[in-house]
Design a protein around this motif. Sequence first.
Motif, PDB file in Angstrom:
ATOM      1  N   TYR A 159      72.986  14.191  55.492  1.00 32.04           N
ATOM      2  CA  TYR A 159      74.398  14.438  54.987  1.00 32.04           C
ATOM      3  C   TYR A 159      75.425  13.526  55.544  1.00 32.04           C
ATOM      4  CZ  TYR A 159      74.789  17.224  59.034  1.00 32.04           C
ATOM      5  OH  TYR A 159      74.839  17.714  60.351  1.00 32.04           O
ATOM      6  N   ALA A 160      76.416  13.047  54.964  1.00 33.82           N
ATOM      7  CA  ALA A 160      77.628  12.811  55.636  1.00 33.82           C
ATOM      8  C   ALA A 160      78.766  13.454  55.291  1.00 33.82           C
ATOM      9  CB  ALA A 160      77.810  11.026  55.015  1.00 33.82           C
ATOM     10  N   VAL A 161      79.573  13.886  56.001  1.00 33.32           N
ATOM     11  CA  VAL A 161      80.772  14.673  55.933  1.00 33.32           C
ATOM     12  C   VAL A 161      81.849  13.698  55.941  1.00 33.32           C
ATOM     13  CG1 VAL A 161      82.313  16.423  56.911  1.00 33.32           C
ATOM     14  CG2 VAL A 161      79.973  16.537  57.435  1.00 33.32           C
ATOM     15  N   LEU A 162      82.599  13.901  54.578  1.00 35.31           N
ATOM     16  CA  LEU A 162      83.640  12.797  54.383  1.00 35.31           C
ATOM     17  C   LEU A 162      85.116  13.199  54.903  1.00 35.31           C
ATOM     18  CD1 LEU A 162      82.441  11.891  50.656  1.00 35.31           C
ATOM     19  CD2 LEU A 162      81.552  11.053  52.863  1.00 35.31           C
ATOM     20  N   HIS A 163      85.092  13.117  56.169  1.00 32.72           N
ATOM     21  CA  HIS A 163      86.321  13.576  56.845  1.00 32.72           C
ATOM     22  C   HIS A 163      87.497  12.623  56.415  1.00 32.72           C
ATOM     23  CE1 HIS A 163      85.268  11.157  59.949  1.00 32.72           C
ATOM     24  NE2 HIS A 163      84.228  11.624  60.174  1.00 32.72           N
ATOM     25  N   GLU A 164      87.242  11.439  56.230  1.00 35.46           N
ATOM     26  CA  GLU A 164      88.384  10.443  55.957  1.00 35.46           C
ATOM     27  C   GLU A 164      89.037  10.757  54.558  1.00 35.46           C
ATOM     28  OE1 GLU A 164      87.716   5.889  57.789  1.00 35.46           O
ATOM     29  OE2 GLU A 164      86.157   6.597  56.316  1.00 35.46           O
ATOM     30  N   LEU A 165      88.063  10.927  53.581  1.00 31.56           N
ATOM     31  CA  LEU A 165      88.344  11.502  52.173  1.00 31.56           C
ATOM     32  C   LEU A 165      89.265  12.908  52.400  1.00 31.56           C
ATOM     33  CD1 LEU A 165      88.118  10.736  49.184  1.00 31.56           C
ATOM     34  CD2 LEU A 165      85.993  12.234  49.103  1.00 31.56           C
ATOM     35  N   ALA A 166      88.816  13.755  53.184  1.00 31.92           N
ATOM     36  CA  ALA A 166      89.589  15.118  53.137  1.00 31.92           C
ATOM     37  C   ALA A 166      91.043  14.822  53.747  1.00 31.92           C
ATOM     38  CB  ALA A 166      88.972  16.036  54.136  1.00 31.92           C
ATOM     39  N   ALA A 167      91.202  13.676  54.369  1.00 33.39           N
ATOM     40  CA  ALA A 167      92.503  13.320  54.888  1.00 33.39           C
ATOM     41  C   ALA A 167      93.291  12.459  54.039  1.00 33.39           C
ATOM     42  CB  ALA A 167      92.294  12.727  56.479  1.00 33.39           C
ATOM     43  N   GLY A 168      92.862  12.306  52.915  1.00 38.47           N
ATOM     44  CA  GLY A 168      93.518  11.470  52.004  1.00 38.47           C
ATOM     45  C   GLY A 168      93.197   9.805  52.072  1.00 38.47           C
ATOM     46  N   GLU A 169      92.032   9.489  53.209  1.00 40.71           N
ATOM     47  CA  GLU A 169      91.803   8.250  53.064  1.00 40.71           C
ATOM     48  C   GLU A 169      90.677   7.769  52.162  1.00 40.71           C
ATOM     49  OE1 GLU A 169      91.317   6.993  57.139  1.00 40.71           O
ATOM     50  OE2 GLU A 169      93.244   8.169  57.653  1.00 40.71           O
ATOM     51  N   PRO A 170      90.501   6.392  51.808  1.00 44.22           N
ATOM     52  CA  PRO A 170      89.360   6.323  50.990  1.00 44.22           C
ATOM     53  C   PRO A 170      87.993   5.982  51.830  1.00 44.22           C
ATOM     54  CG  PRO A 170      90.635   4.438  51.514  1.00 44.22           C
ATOM     55  CD  PRO A 170      91.474   5.477  52.119  1.00 44.22           C
ATOM     56  N   VAL A 171      87.016   6.381  50.953  1.00 43.04           N
ATOM     57  CA  VAL A 171      85.643   6.290  51.473  1.00 43.04           C
ATOM     58  C   VAL A 171      84.855   5.254  50.600  1.00 43.04           C
ATOM     59  CG1 VAL A 171      83.505   7.388  51.773  1.00 43.04           C
ATOM     60  CG2 VAL A 171      85.456   8.575  52.500  1.00 43.04           C
ATOM     61  N   LEU A 172      84.074   4.229  51.238  1.00 40.58           N
ATOM     62  CA  LEU A 172      83.163   3.367  50.652  1.00 40.58           C
ATOM     63  C   LEU A 172      81.677   3.744  50.638  1.00 40.58           C
ATOM     64  CD1 LEU A 172      84.818   0.189  52.090  1.00 40.58           C
ATOM     65  CD2 LEU A 172      85.550   1.579  50.105  1.00 40.58           C
ATOM     66  N   LEU A 173      81.278   3.739  49.317  1.00 38.77           N
ATOM     67  CA  LEU A 173      79.777   4.102  49.357  1.00 38.77           C
ATOM     68  C   LEU A 173      78.962   3.017  49.010  1.00 38.77           C
ATOM     69  CD1 LEU A 173      77.552   6.027  49.086  1.00 38.77           C
ATOM     70  CD2 LEU A 173      78.252   6.914  46.922  1.00 38.77           C
ATOM     71  N   SER A 174      78.053   2.519  49.710  1.00 39.38           N
ATOM     72  CA  SER A 174      77.388   1.426  49.343  1.00 39.38           C
ATOM     73  C   SER A 174      75.776   1.452  50.131  1.00 39.38           C
ATOM     74  CB  SER A 174      77.941   0.106  49.795  1.00 39.38           C
ATOM     75  OG  SER A 174      78.183  -0.108  51.003  1.00 39.38           O
ATOM     76  N   ARG A 175      75.297   0.194  50.277  1.00 36.73           N
ATOM     77  CA  ARG A 175      73.914   0.255  51.126  1.00 36.73           C
ATOM     78  C   ARG A 175      74.163   0.501  52.608  1.00 36.73           C
ATOM     79  NH1 ARG A 175      70.810  -5.278  51.662  1.00 36.73           N
ATOM     80  NH2 ARG A 175      71.137  -5.332  49.308  1.00 36.73           N
ATOM     81  N   VAL A 176      75.503   0.183  52.903  1.00 37.76           N
ATOM     82  CA  VAL A 176      75.852   0.158  54.333  1.00 37.76           C
ATOM     83  C   VAL A 176      76.651   1.013  54.967  1.00 37.76           C
ATOM     84  CG1 VAL A 176      75.251  -2.240  54.462  1.00 37.76           C
ATOM     85  CG2 VAL A 176      77.481  -1.772  54.003  1.00 37.76           C
ATOM     86  N   SER A 177      77.162   1.859  54.055  1.00 39.13           N
ATOM     87  CA  SER A 177      78.312   2.905  54.459  1.00 39.13           C
ATOM     88  C   SER A 177      78.191   3.912  53.382  1.00 39.13           C
ATOM     89  CB  SER A 177      79.641   2.506  54.857  1.00 39.13           C
ATOM     90  OG  SER A 177      80.090   2.165  53.414  1.00 39.13           O
TER      91      SER A 177
END
Length: 624
Positions: free
Chosen positions: A60-78
Amino acid sequence: MVHRTAPDPETDPARTVAVAAAALDTWRGSQAVDEGLVQPVLVPALTIAYHPLIERIGAYAVLHELAAGEPVLLSRVSPAFSSRSQPDAEPLADRNLSRGPLLLTANGSGVRLERGDCRTHVAVGGEPLRGAIELSAHDLQRGVVLELAGRVVLLLHLTRAAIATGTMFVTLGDDPVRADLLGESAAMQRLRQDIRRVSDLDVPVLIRGETGTGKELVARAIHGASLRRAGPFVAVNLAAIPGTLAVSELFGADRGAFTGAVRRHAGFFAQAHGGTLFLDEVGEAPQEIQVALLRALETGEIQPVGAQRPQKIDARLLAATDADLDTKITEGSFRAPLLHRLAAYELWVPALRERRDDIGSLLLHFCEQELAHLGEAHRLRSAPEQGELWLPASLVARLVNYDWPGNVRQLRNVARQLVIGNRGRSRVEFVPSVARLLHGMHASPAVGAASGTSPPAGVAASGTSPPAGVAAPVSSPPEGDPAAPAQPRLAAGSSAPPAPAPRDASSPLDAAHPEGRRKPAELSEDEVSEALRASRWDLAAAASLLRISRASLYAVIQGNARFRTAGSLSAEDISRAHATCSGDVDRMVEWLEVSERGLRRRLRELGLEEHPARGPGDDPRKSK
């Protein structure tokens, strides 16, 4: 392009606390955060439900950046995914995924998912993603299934986290019962914590939950973590004991107590002496048993049938039910004092749909067990970097999206049917029972809403919805992976593709409703087959002919063994058609009866070259 990943809490603790604190405001409302205080919150997370490297499943990956209103990039490397078995976080790292990322941004209490620079085929709830989609808090609570490149399945959902000074983490806890209860979801973590709280106490416990959730496993976990673990564990299903025998079976009987009692009979309470007695289906206990159970709990004594005096008991009582005991009390079929005695502590076992992020791990576990029994354990662990996987990601995505009314028991049965039904095959295909199961799944409102568009045409008008989790794309849905009739398949030794069948003037399509949307249940197989053939297996065109939405047609096709998609074709079938048709895609489409778009994608995956169409004189069907 720079790909951003979540910061390391150990190297940036101040920023992480700020991010976690902001998550409180965004996802759970404003709450005070005092120094050293730990507060549970709900934050977005991604869980790997399927990956070619099966050891990655469950990470799993907890998207704490997203929770803080910042964007999250989803790809092969992140982003980076971690698990209890693999604490070192790693990205998805499948070579078939694009380095160009999908973009996730917070939108109030929901999330916006944009295709961005991603060149990977992405499906959201089974529907191809073309532009952007808005996912509500309700969607995230249920869980949104993402399928990437036909190889990786992710679940975007909310999970419980905690804020402590200098760190943010998923509350895993110290779980002595982990071996008995599989799953790393927040719901299972809470259940394990509840078991830890009560296991070393000698109080009765009432275990409640839907059928198939694993209530007996919970009872065994309590016993295994208790001070009585060296004693016996006796499990009794009260619904399976005839009412006339229930008293003697539970409490025992002296010799001569009734006709045929030639020796003293030790009841279940006596058999559980020094250990634990588990009474399953306690809500079905007859009235006379309820009275005796209440007395045993109040006095610590039982009265065997025919005995002159009561006997002391030394057994901890655990009970379970999927019944609504409060309603039964109102109806007079269950005694309120007994409920109060049994429920000295209550545990609620979550339904599988409430722990959707565990489905991938559970499916893997059950498939591995069944494959081992057949001597085919290598199937799951021999995943190629390119080409077909034994277990198709599209199938896993549909299973994760299903609501599982029979819960874990039903999932295990489905895994068994898939493994046995595909014994000896190089790729899993739908077996009829599973196809019927998914075709009959309860429709749910579509996940999210496409930016600037209304839901797919026909959904509301037809009175049906796409399969649970299906998204409404921003622009017209692409062909994606359309389906086509499964017959006729390529026969061994066939030398030429069949000619397209002419449309009959008495076509069932001509008998369709003259106007308005139709319900998928009204369609016959022949109507669907004719529409697909008439539209040359273009799913959007066929749906228009049938007067249903594309999403509804896709659900019909996926749930019927008569039809197939380009993605379900074996490499052998495609290679044979490629050789026979000399790489002519148009002729291959007619032969295989699948969409051109989906077939071209499979040809690229298999490294097979396309060739220009031949002239009529080159048609092998016309050669002498």
